[in-house]
Design a protein around this motif. Structure first.
Motif, PDB file in Angstrom:
ATOM      1  N   SER A   1     -23.145  44.177 -17.816  1.00  0.00           N
ATOM      2  CA  SER A   1     -23.945  44.931 -18.791  1.00  0.00           C
ATOM      3  C   SER A   1     -23.539  44.580 -20.209  1.00  0.00           C
ATOM      4  O   SER A   1     -24.392  44.439 -21.100  1.00  0.00           O
TER       5      SER A   1
ATOM      6  N   LEU B   1     -30.018  48.344 -21.561  1.00  0.00           N
ATOM      7  CA  LEU B   1     -29.336  48.228 -22.846  1.00  0.00           C
ATOM      8  C   LEU B   1     -29.332  49.536 -23.624  1.00  0.00           C
ATOM      9  O   LEU B   1     -28.355  49.868 -24.306  1.00  0.00           O
ATOM     10  N   ASP B   2     -30.418  50.305 -23.522  1.00  0.00           N
ATOM     11  CA  ASP B   2     -30.487  51.548 -24.287  1.00  0.00           C
ATOM     12  C   ASP B   2     -29.730  52.690 -23.619  1.00  0.00           C
ATOM     13  O   ASP B   2     -29.705  53.805 -24.136  1.00  0.00           O
TER      14      ASP B   2
ATOM     15  N   MET C   1     -26.418  52.105 -22.373  1.00  0.00           N
ATOM     16  CA  MET C   1     -25.001  51.782 -22.361  1.00  0.00           C
ATOM     17  C   MET C   1     -24.200  52.840 -23.106  1.00  0.00           C
ATOM     18  O   MET C   1     -24.620  53.358 -24.140  1.00  0.00           O
TER      19      MET C   1
ATOM     20  N   LYS D   1     -25.805  42.789 -23.131  1.00  0.00           N
ATOM     21  CA  LYS D   1     -25.959  43.382 -24.461  1.00  0.00           C
ATOM     22  C   LYS D   1     -25.736  42.317 -25.531  1.00  0.00           C
ATOM     23  O   LYS D   1     -26.512  42.211 -26.493  1.00  0.00           O
TER      24      LYS D   1
ATOM     25  N   ALA E   1     -18.210  44.532 -27.746  1.00  0.00           N
ATOM     26  CA  ALA E   1     -19.241  43.543 -28.082  1.00  0.00           C
ATOM     27  C   ALA E   1     -18.950  42.901 -29.433  1.00  0.00           C
ATOM     28  O   ALA E   1     -19.089  41.679 -29.603  1.00  0.00           O
TER      29      ALA E   1
ATOM     30  N   SER F   1     -28.654  39.923 -25.593  1.00  0.00           N
ATOM     31  CA  SER F   1     -29.886  40.503 -26.147  1.00  0.00           C
ATOM     32  C   SER F   1     -29.866  40.541 -27.668  1.00  0.00           C
ATOM     33  O   SER F   1     -30.919  40.553 -28.311  1.00  0.00           O
ATOM     34  N   GLU F   2     -28.679  40.564 -28.244  1.00  0.00           N
ATOM     35  CA  GLU F   2     -28.539  40.621 -29.693  1.00  0.00           C
ATOM     36  C   GLU F   2     -28.178  39.270 -30.287  1.00  0.00           C
ATOM     37  O   GLU F   2     -27.802  39.174 -31.455  1.00  0.00           O
TER      38      GLU F   2
ATOM     39  N   ARG G   1     -19.280  49.307 -27.925  1.00  0.00           N
ATOM     40  CA  ARG G   1     -19.682  48.676 -29.188  1.00  0.00           C
ATOM     41  C   ARG G   1     -18.566  47.794 -29.734  1.00  0.00           C
ATOM     42  O   ARG G   1     -18.822  46.682 -30.196  1.00  0.00           O
TER      43      ARG G   1
END
Length: 372
Positions: free
Chosen positions: A51, A16-17, A19, A55, A26, A58-59, A23
């Motif tokens: 991926s 994730l860090d 990518m 993301k 997403a 995860s959020e 933005r």
């Protein structure tokens, strides 16, 4: 020293860090989810669909969103589909909702469970078990669970194009998704615009109301800066060749990261990358894709192979020089082109035709080039 770990991930979903960009994509999916949309996420292989989905998942907590992702790649049957969905719920159901989900599935008495192994045991005990009731129970679970959870539920069906090979499955999934759309959002993710080709479009369950997001190639400027920064963090300078690397990758996410990784292996700490280093990295990449490229070519008809070569070398399947050099009748090119588009090998863009995988295109030009 060359033994410092490469910062470029190319052989699976991106951490994730790490990518790059995505933005806005997403944010778009989250916005459509809040609007009770049925959505499709379309992109060629290795463009970062998985991926991006990770993301968003995860959020999800801060967005009051529950995300359940099922990997449907090469799903083979209705029973296999039940197993994939059951496994997804076992993996992604939050701890506070597991008792409720387990009670709902248990009351259906169809052999599935929140443990993710129920239906496999059922089939082992009774191989002739009809998977239909279990499939309906799993497809109804999101709407039932939504009654016990604040916020929304997002069901992600990854590699959804595989479902088209299971008779009746796509239409069944679509009908459940349509009925649940006010409480549950669905994201159909896959490799082509034909993902929903066999879903109903009968007025009651209209596919046209699905919002579609297509992942594009990554922007060259952002790729250039990320690659330079990651090399600089490892005490390596690629300023002299980064433009050539980005050009070779053509914005393809995975292929660009592969090239960057291979270039990293060529450059020691404290050194500056040279054009020879870049050429060595590209040559190494071509060796890595050789078996895959040969398998791809072998899986095509003669006409399809010629069209792929025409696009790789001449930028169009209809170039007069390509038709002559490859002995390709125009009618054959016209028939073969749609298949190559549907299978994600070539695309027609605003800049013209091109092979989606830049390394496959370069491999073709290197091994079978007909132009001087």
């Amino acid at each position: 020293m060359r033994d410092t770990a490469s910062p470029f991930t190319f052989d699976g979903p991106v951490p994730l860090d790490c990518m790059i960009d995505r933005r806005s994509e997403a944010d778009t999916i989250r916005e459509w989810t809040r609007e009770s949309r049925l959505m499709s996420l379309v992109a060629p292989r290795r463009y970062g669909k998985t991926s991006l989905i990770r993301k968003i998942a995860s959020e999800s907590e801060k967005a009051e969103l529950m995300v359940v992702t099922a990997d449907l790649f090469e799903v083979a049957s209705l029973s296999d589909l039940v197993l994939r969905l059951e496994r997804a719920w076992a993996q992604h159901t939050p701890e506070d909702l597991r008792p409720t989900a387990g009670k709902i599935l248990g009351s259906a008495q169809v052999g599935v469970s929140i443990s993710g192994a129920g239906f496999a045991l059922t089939m082992a005990d009774k191989p002739a078990t009809d998977p239909g009731p279990a499939l309906h129970a799993l497809m109804e679970l999101p709407a039932q669970l939504a009654q016990h959870k604040p916020g929304r539920i997002l069901i992600v069906l990854d590699e959804f194009q595989s479902v088209a090979g299971v008779p009746g499955a796509q239409a069944l999934i679509w009908q459940h998704a349509w009925r649940q759309r006010q409480a549950v959002s669905y994201l159909f993710a896959g490799g082509g615009p034909g993902m929903l080709s066999t879903a109903p479009d009968d007025g009651e369950h209209r596919m046209g109301q699905t919002r579609t997001l297509r992942l594009d190639r990554l922007p060259p400027a952002e790729l250039r800066e990320v690659i330079k920064d990651r090399f600089a963090a490892g005490n390596r300078d690629v300023s002299g060749v980064v433009d050539g690397l980005v050009a070779a990758g053509e914005g393809h996410p995975q292929r660009t990261m592969l090239l960057a990784h291979l270039l990293w292996l060529e450059v020691a700490a404290g050194e500056r990358a040279t054009p020879d280093d870049l050429e060595a990295a590209i040559a190494s990449a071509l060796r890595q894709v050789d078996a895959e490229a040969r398998a791809t070519m072998s899986g095509l008809t003669v006409g399809q192979r010629k069209v792929l070569r025409a696009v790789a070398e001449y930028g169009t399947p209809m170039a007069a020089r390509a038709l002559r050099a490859l002995g390709l009748p125009k009618t054959t090119a016209q028939k073969a082109t749609p298949h190559l588009v549907a299978t994600g090998l070539i695309e027609d863009t605003d800049q013209g035709w091109r092979v989606i995988d830049p390394l496959l295109a370069r491999w073709i030009r290197t091994n079978y080039g007909t132009r001087a």
